[in-house]
Design a protein around this motif. Structure first.
Motif, PDB file in Angstrom:
ATOM      1  N   PHE A 325      31.445  23.155  48.276  1.00  0.00           N
ATOM      2  CA  PHE A 325      32.372  24.192  47.817  1.00  0.00           C
ATOM      3  C   PHE A 325      33.782  23.559  47.326  1.00  0.00           C
ATOM      4  O   PHE A 325      34.067  22.489  48.370  1.00  0.00           O
ATOM      5  CB  PHE A 325      32.849  25.109  48.777  1.00  0.00           C
ATOM      6  CG  PHE A 325      31.714  26.389  49.155  1.00  0.00           C
ATOM      7  CD1 PHE A 325      31.559  27.372  48.366  1.00  0.00           C
ATOM      8  CD2 PHE A 325      30.871  26.039  50.264  1.00  0.00           C
ATOM      9  CE1 PHE A 325      30.616  28.459  48.481  1.00  0.00           C
ATOM     10  CE2 PHE A 325      29.799  27.101  50.418  1.00  0.00           C
ATOM     11  CZ  PHE A 325      29.707  28.362  49.532  1.00  0.00           C
ATOM     12  N   ASN A 360      36.401  29.287  45.925  1.00  0.00           N
ATOM     13  CA  ASN A 360      35.863  27.799  45.732  1.00  0.00           C
ATOM     14  C   ASN A 360      34.350  28.520  45.333  1.00  0.00           C
ATOM     15  O   ASN A 360      34.019  29.512  45.673  1.00  0.00           O
ATOM     16  CB  ASN A 360      35.643  27.141  46.861  1.00  0.00           C
ATOM     17  CG  ASN A 360      37.298  26.766  47.193  1.00  0.00           C
ATOM     18  OD1 ASN A 360      38.235  26.746  46.137  1.00  0.00           O
ATOM     19  ND2 ASN A 360      37.499  25.829  48.176  1.00  0.00           N
ATOM     20  N   ILE A 361      33.973  27.434  44.590  1.00  0.00           N
ATOM     21  CA  ILE A 361      32.254  27.573  44.083  1.00  0.00           C
ATOM     22  C   ILE A 361      31.532  26.469  44.823  1.00  0.00           C
ATOM     23  O   ILE A 361      32.124  25.321  44.776  1.00  0.00           O
ATOM     24  CB  ILE A 361      32.289  27.766  42.603  1.00  0.00           C
ATOM     25  CG1 ILE A 361      32.804  26.554  41.920  1.00  0.00           C
ATOM     26  CG2 ILE A 361      33.168  29.172  42.105  1.00  0.00           C
ATOM     27  CD1 ILE A 361      32.365  26.607  40.356  1.00  0.00           C
ATOM     28  N   LYS A 362      30.288  26.639  44.684  1.00  0.00           N
ATOM     29  CA  LYS A 362      29.459  25.578  45.145  1.00  0.00           C
ATOM     30  C   LYS A 362      28.849  24.869  43.988  1.00  0.00           C
ATOM     31  O   LYS A 362      28.291  25.364  43.193  1.00  0.00           O
ATOM     32  CB  LYS A 362      28.349  26.198  45.835  1.00  0.00           C
ATOM     33  CG  LYS A 362      27.460  24.960  46.976  1.00  0.00           C
ATOM     34  CD  LYS A 362      26.726  25.800  47.772  1.00  0.00           C
ATOM     35  CE  LYS A 362      25.969  24.661  48.807  1.00  0.00           C
ATOM     36  NZ  LYS A 362      25.121  25.162  49.746  1.00  0.00           N
ATOM     37  N   ALA A 363      29.230  23.602  44.062  1.00  0.00           N
ATOM     38  CA  ALA A 363      28.829  22.946  42.691  1.00  0.00           C
ATOM     39  C   ALA A 363      28.991  21.328  43.017  1.00  0.00           C
ATOM     40  O   ALA A 363      29.354  20.573  44.041  1.00  0.00           O
ATOM     41  CB  ALA A 363      29.924  23.081  41.525  1.00  0.00           C
ATOM     42  N   GLN A 397      39.605  35.152  37.836  1.00  0.00           N
ATOM     43  CA  GLN A 397      38.556  35.801  38.529  1.00  0.00           C
ATOM     44  C   GLN A 397      38.272  37.081  37.796  1.00  0.00           C
ATOM     45  O   GLN A 397      39.296  37.904  37.157  1.00  0.00           O
ATOM     46  CB  GLN A 397      38.834  36.205  39.868  1.00  0.00           C
ATOM     47  CG  GLN A 397      37.398  37.050  40.393  1.00  0.00           C
ATOM     48  CD  GLN A 397      37.659  36.984  41.973  1.00  0.00           C
ATOM     49  OE1 GLN A 397      38.383  36.629  42.695  1.00  0.00           O
ATOM     50  NE2 GLN A 397      36.641  37.968  42.545  1.00  0.00           N
ATOM     51  N   ASN A 401      32.875  37.036  38.753  1.00  0.00           N
ATOM     52  CA  ASN A 401      32.978  35.840  38.458  1.00  0.00           C
ATOM     53  C   ASN A 401      34.316  34.932  38.150  1.00  0.00           C
ATOM     54  O   ASN A 401      35.173  35.647  38.146  1.00  0.00           O
ATOM     55  CB  ASN A 401      32.402  35.723  36.906  1.00  0.00           C
ATOM     56  CG  ASN A 401      30.813  36.403  36.547  1.00  0.00           C
ATOM     57  OD1 ASN A 401      30.082  35.761  36.545  1.00  0.00           O
ATOM     58  ND2 ASN A 401      30.772  37.852  36.430  1.00  0.00           N
ATOM     59  N   LEU A 402      34.076  33.594  38.503  1.00  0.00           N
ATOM     60  CA  LEU A 402      35.156  32.846  38.381  1.00  0.00           C
ATOM     61  C   LEU A 402      34.956  32.308  36.960  1.00  0.00           C
ATOM     62  O   LEU A 402      33.914  31.586  36.495  1.00  0.00           O
ATOM     63  CB  LEU A 402      35.186  31.620  39.491  1.00  0.00           C
ATOM     64  CG  LEU A 402      36.326  30.863  39.280  1.00  0.00           C
ATOM     65  CD1 LEU A 402      36.833  30.487  40.805  1.00  0.00           C
ATOM     66  CD2 LEU A 402      36.441  29.596  38.521  1.00  0.00           C
ATOM     67  N   HIS A 449      24.096  25.025  37.720  1.00  0.00           N
ATOM     68  CA  HIS A 449      24.971  25.711  38.535  1.00  0.00           C
ATOM     69  C   HIS A 449      24.784  27.208  38.420  1.00  0.00           C
ATOM     70  O   HIS A 449      25.646  27.850  39.180  1.00  0.00           O
ATOM     71  CB  HIS A 449      26.432  25.244  38.396  1.00  0.00           C
ATOM     72  CG  HIS A 449      26.763  23.754  38.640  1.00  0.00           C
ATOM     73  ND1 HIS A 449      26.264  22.632  37.958  1.00  0.00           N
ATOM     74  CD2 HIS A 449      27.026  23.174  39.798  1.00  0.00           C
ATOM     75  CE1 HIS A 449      26.570  21.542  38.664  1.00  0.00           C
ATOM     76  NE2 HIS A 449      26.985  21.882  39.514  1.00  0.00           N
ATOM     77  N   GLY A 451      25.795  28.981  35.903  1.00  0.00           N
ATOM     78  CA  GLY A 451      26.926  29.349  35.202  1.00  0.00           C
ATOM     79  C   GLY A 451      26.469  29.554  33.750  1.00  0.00           C
ATOM     80  O   GLY A 451      25.454  29.369  33.195  1.00  0.00           O
ATOM     81  N   PHE A 468      31.325  31.205  36.492  1.00  0.00           N
ATOM     82  CA  PHE A 468      30.419  30.972  37.403  1.00  0.00           C
ATOM     83  C   PHE A 468      30.253  32.395  38.386  1.00  0.00           C
ATOM     84  O   PHE A 468      31.313  33.014  38.562  1.00  0.00           O
ATOM     85  CB  PHE A 468      31.005  29.910  38.169  1.00  0.00           C
ATOM     86  CG  PHE A 468      31.077  28.799  37.882  1.00  0.00           C
ATOM     87  CD1 PHE A 468      29.929  27.821  37.681  1.00  0.00           C
ATOM     88  CD2 PHE A 468      32.259  28.381  37.159  1.00  0.00           C
ATOM     89  CE1 PHE A 468      30.318  26.556  36.879  1.00  0.00           C
ATOM     90  CE2 PHE A 468      32.536  27.015  36.425  1.00  0.00           C
ATOM     91  CZ  PHE A 468      31.428  26.160  36.164  1.00  0.00           C
ATOM     92  N   LEU A 470      30.303  34.577  41.502  1.00  0.00           N
ATOM     93  CA  LEU A 470      30.575  34.408  42.831  1.00  0.00           C
ATOM     94  C   LEU A 470      29.768  35.103  44.003  1.00  0.00           C
ATOM     95  O   LEU A 470      29.381  36.234  43.700  1.00  0.00           O
ATOM     96  CB  LEU A 470      31.948  35.014  43.047  1.00  0.00           C
ATOM     97  CG  LEU A 470      33.146  34.318  42.011  1.00  0.00           C
ATOM     98  CD1 LEU A 470      34.764  35.188  42.255  1.00  0.00           C
ATOM     99  CD2 LEU A 470      33.193  32.812  42.638  1.00  0.00           C
TER     100      LEU A 470
END
Length: 470
Positions: A325, A360-363, A397, A401-402, A449, A451, A468, A470
């Motif tokens: 994250f 946060n995003i997982k990437a 946001q 989605n971010l 990812h 996205g 991305f 969420l």
């Protein structure tokens, strides 16, 4: 180059090709009967860049170098040696050679004209299938070469920018350290003048109070206008001359830089005997000059540390390549730091709008930084260097989605090519300026990812939006 009689062992030579392992002898004999056999001497050109590609070429003996000229420089792309199949292949859209082929030794080839490919399909589907497989392998290898070109091009630009960014603080450190060394050579003389004065402890405390008060409360005098600076300098010079301080002109700039006013000098004069005033004033100048030089060195070295930190954050040198994250804003920040020289170089202004408390995003942070680098670098390339260019970077946001918007006010992307910009090798840049892989990398990284990336463009506004879930 010379045409020769076909050797009697041609069938066995083709049979030794791993590519033709499953092809019947009758199909290989058809290939031999309908091809021409040619040998090229050492240093002969097998083909030249731009030549029409009308033949499939089977290298039976020897090898040749693949070389391409870019920007006046010749670059070697590799060596093709027997056994190998090159040239135009069935179902290939190749029309012209993209590089030069130079024989490194005597090279003998079997060449089949493309007009016979349709007949080949009827003769042996297995043979055609084998050749199509060779074409697929060749496309993959070529894509890897182009991808490496893109990475090397990006690395070269980044290295140039980093060298440019590091040069300024490094030069400042060298300059300030040399000045400090020269300045400290005068310190023993100033110290001797000071210690011969009879000044009690209370007076010393008052001088130190004024000195450290100015150091701690120092304001940014660079914001003073020229008239304000001259007016303050005149006041200080009058005070110093009225108190018979020698070489008063040499003190003015230092006292202005540290925001001294006549009132501060009055406090010092009232605390010490008149005969001690000049040595004390010069000792203060020495202390302030030393403080200035040390501060400049600290600032410059801090800038270098900041750049190194940004490099480590950008490349994620200290972390394993696994998804975690991350804060997208941090990656954008480090990327903008790395590209700061490009903004200065093209005189482009930057507007950042970051929505607070974004999730946060997982990437893979390093891969996302490739996305930001390619999109921002493309935006910079699209802008003129006349000071009118502007880039906006927004994070926000949108529903679930971010999103990150990277927008520029350039001339825009023509509507007829907007559907092609994400295709591999498609580029509108000149030779040597791009390989057409940047946006393809963006799309593939984002696909990994989960996205998406889209573009809206018209003259005066081009916006790439990355989202991305969420």
């Amino acid at each position: 180059m010379s045409a020769q009689e076909k050797p009697a062992n041609l069938l066995q030579q083709l049979r030794d090709f791993p590519l033709f392992a499953g092809v019947k002898d009758s199909a290989l004999q058809w290939l031999i009967d309908h091809s021409r056999y040619r040998c090229y001497a050492k240093d002969d050109y097998v083909f030249r860049e731009g030549d029409p590609t009308d033949h499939m070429q089977i290298i039976l003996e020897g090898s040749f170098l693949i070389r391409r000229e870019k920007g006046g420089r010749k670059r070697e792309l590799g060596v093709w040696e027997a056994p190998y199949v090159t040239g135009v292949l069935p179902f290939s859209r190749m029309t012209h050679a993209g590089a030069d082929g130079l024989a490194l030794e005597t090279a003998c080839l079997l060449e089949l004209h493309r007009d016979l490919f349709v007949e080949m399909v009827n003769v042996s589907y297995t043979l055609v299938q084998a050749l199509v497989g060779a074409m697929t392998d060749r496309v993959r290898d070529f894509q890897q070469i182009r991808l490496m070109d893109e990475k090397l091009l990006a690395l070269g630009k980044m290295s140039a920018g980093l060298a440019h960014e590091l040069n300024n603080p490094a030069s400042a450190i060298v300059r300030s350290s040399q000045a400090l060394h020269k300045h400290l050579a005068q310190t023993p003389v100033r110290f001797k003048q000071l210690v011969t004065m009879r000044v009690d402890a209370d007076a010393v405390d008052e001088v130190n109070r004024v000195l450290f008060d100015r150091i701690q409360a120092r304001s940014d005098t660079s914001e003073l206008t020229l008239m304000q600076r001259e007016a303050l300098g005149d006041e200080l010079l009058d005070w110093l001359e009225d108190h018979d301080i020698p070489q008063a002109d040499d003190l003015i700039d230092t006292f202005i830089d540290w925001d001294f006013h006549p009132g501060h000098l009055d406090a010092i004069a009232e605390a010490i005997p008149p005969e001690a005033l000049a040595p004390v004033i010069w000792w203060i100048d020495t202390s302030l000059t030393t403080e200035s030089l040390v501060s400049e060195i600290q600032t410059a070295s801090g800038r270098i540390a900041e750049l190194i930190s940004s490099i480590k954050t950008y490349s994620h040198m200290d972390s394993e390549p696994s998804m975690e994250f991350i804060d997208v804003s941090e990656g954008l920040k480090s990327t903008l730091t790395m590209l700061k020289f490009r903004f200065k170089q093209k005189n482009v202004s930057l507007n950042k709008e970051t929505q607070p408390n974004l999730p946060n995003i997982k990437a893979l942070a390093g891969e996302l930084n490739q996305v930001w680098t390619n999109l921002i670098a493309n935006a910079l390339d699209a802008l003129p260097a006349d000071g009118t260019g502007k880039i906006s970077v927004r994070t926000y946001q949108l529903r679930d989605n971010l999103c990150v918007d990277i927008e520029d006010n350039g001339s825009g992307i023509p509507a007829d090519i907007q559907s092609q910009i994400f295709d591999p090798f498609f580029t509108t840049k000149g030779v040597g300026e791009g390989t057409g892989m940047g946006l393809d990398i963006v799309q593939r990284v984002l696909k990994r990812h989960g996205g998406t990336v889209g573009v809206e463009s018209q003259p005066g506004r081009t916006c790439f939006r990355v989202c991305f879930p969420l």
